[in-house]
Scaffold this active site. Sequence first.
Site, PDB file in Angstrom:
ATOM      1  N   ASP A   1      -3.736   3.642   5.762  1.00  0.00           N
ATOM      2  CA  ASP A   1      -2.525   3.710   4.951  1.00  0.00           C
ATOM      3  C   ASP A   1      -2.854   4.066   3.515  1.00  0.00           C
ATOM      4  O   ASP A   1      -2.221   4.937   2.912  1.00  0.00           O
ATOM      5  CB  ASP A   1      -1.796   2.374   4.999  1.00  0.00           C
TER       6      ASP A   1
ATOM      7  N   ASP B   1       1.581   6.965  14.254  1.00  0.00           N
ATOM      8  CA  ASP B   1       1.454   5.577  13.839  1.00  0.00           C
ATOM      9  C   ASP B   1       2.492   4.705  14.538  1.00  0.00           C
ATOM     10  O   ASP B   1       2.180   3.625  15.048  1.00  0.00           O
ATOM     11  CB  ASP B   1       1.647   5.517  12.331  1.00  0.00           C
TER      12      ASP B   1
END
Lengths: 401, 247
Positions: free
Chosen positions: A321, A177
């Site tokens: 997320d 990420d």
Amino acid sequence: MSLYIAYSRLYYFDIVILAELVQSSRVPVNFQSRNISHRRSNSQQISHDQVATEENQQWEDEFELKYGAEHVIKLFVPVSLCMLVVVVTISNITFYTTKDIYLEFLRAYNVPMDMFTILFFIWNFGVTGMICIHWKGPIRMQQAYLIFIAALMALIFIKYLPEWTTWVVLFCISIWDLVAVLTPRGPLRILVETAQERNEAIFPSLIYSAVIYKSIVVMTTNDESEQVESSSSPSTEREVLVIGASDSEHGESSQQSDNGIQSENQQENNPQFQTATSTTSTQQMSNESKRNAQIITNERPRGTIPTNLTEDKGVKLGLGDFIFYSVLVGKASSDGDWNTTLACFVAILIGLCLTLLLLASFKKALPALPISIAFGLVFYFVTRGIVKPFADMLASDQIFI
Amino acid sequence: MTYMEFFGCAFTAFGPAFAMFYWTIMHDPIRIIILIASSFFWLCSLLFSSSLWFIFPNKDWVFFGVLTSIFFQEIFRYLVYKILRKSEQGLRQVTETNSAITTSTHLLSYVSGLGFGIISGAFSLVNILAEIKGPGTMGLHGGNEYFCLFSALFTMCFVFLHTFWSIIFFNGFDTHNRMLVLYVIISHVFVSCITLLNRDELYGTTVSFIFIITIISGVLSYRIAGGTKKSFTVLFQFQRKSSVNIQ
């Protein structure tokens, strides 16, 4: 069931964006001030322009600070809801903790129901979801569907990934990420930048956006409350307020803002026209000197540009997320120790809080996973290994600290 | 039957906390964030104390574990105090100008204390709650059947106590009054050590002592927050305005 499979390829997408809204709101505001300044004499022009942009800058900073807390809560609630769905499902339906059985949801809750009813409900549920996410629908409904999809995806991960694979995947994905969002050639960064260049929203099923109407209402009522009270009806309130604010900056009369409202309402009825004018207005930005274009900006796009602005307002969090936060909490809860679950929950929320804090200072798209997942992982292992014996001893002896 | 006990205990323990959260915290995002942040600090304190306990060789000395955890809790309470007072300027910018969080000095301490209380209460009770949901029930193998009820009562008291302690503690540092800080630490040690008697099921003594300490701390923090006897009586006259004392 088949709904979320379509989304499985999107799982890794995760960004928090305030940067997007900052940029998209800055462009139209500068744009308007430029056009106004063209009408005035050259000497005033530059100073006015500068003052306007500085004011805008200051206003934006204040705005972000003031409603930062609200942004945080706007994300806390959906994230908590998603985790709640996952945790409750895991503790109630054994399908997700044991392998190789089929999900018999209705049998788990002992609900008798015939096949046609089920088909009817599933079909309607699925189609409504598709319509809400990809076309139009109430924003609450869209948000609810997105949360639900993320929760289902997380449950699938929890079921099929072995325990240590989960932890390693969580660790690796948060590093990935970082790379994907922050490095110059990271895929997510490219995606965000492309979307900003084209001035269009990111694909709606990738991202959860918490829209804040209230903030806009408050901000303009501070500026000039009389105009707002005189001219607004509740249904068109947010557009009206934004228009009012832009008028006050350039010292125009309130009559014109009323015209703005009317044109705005017309455009609401005619979406095709709206998109057409907004594209022309973006073309104008490139060549500012055209006279006839200026006329259009003074009448039409006044409504359309602020509308875009309000739609982009708010923090956005990638669905990925949601999924990975929920995976962490869900996996923690499948151990059966609620203290661990609680600790992970609090740690993830604090991580999210810190990410948003960073977001307010960096003002660009940031990866939301690393801090939260790092906190979550640390607290998971520490709580399970070290805190649990101590807490269990205290609880069973009824010692309170 | 088990569900009756579950809901009874859950509401006994967390009913007041929920009410406080609902009426005083929930409407303000900043307060929610401070609440969660302070509960995070409590978690950190528990982490430190249990790591010390983890490497401590003699596990029979429960007393030691209790003392270290109190020590760390108060250290972290002080940290929260420092951080909140430092960020007060920033908070003033973040919130609206006449928000209660900047005008009232005790609001921050109240919110952070409630955060401490809720998380500590949750940590001490949530596993017990998960157990009594069923299928078994308490008191089968010669255990005390009031185990859960008393656990819930203690938890409720500790939620209150942490809130009061934070108010007193913060005020003690604000006014440089060491007695208040000392009172918090001593009463914390006293209350926690009293609960050591629970192993021998001396519930009568522990409950009465803890209730007395809770009430004393409550009165003390009420006075610190500016409440008087008169305002307390006004509180029961069903006027909305007067009930915002601690806020």
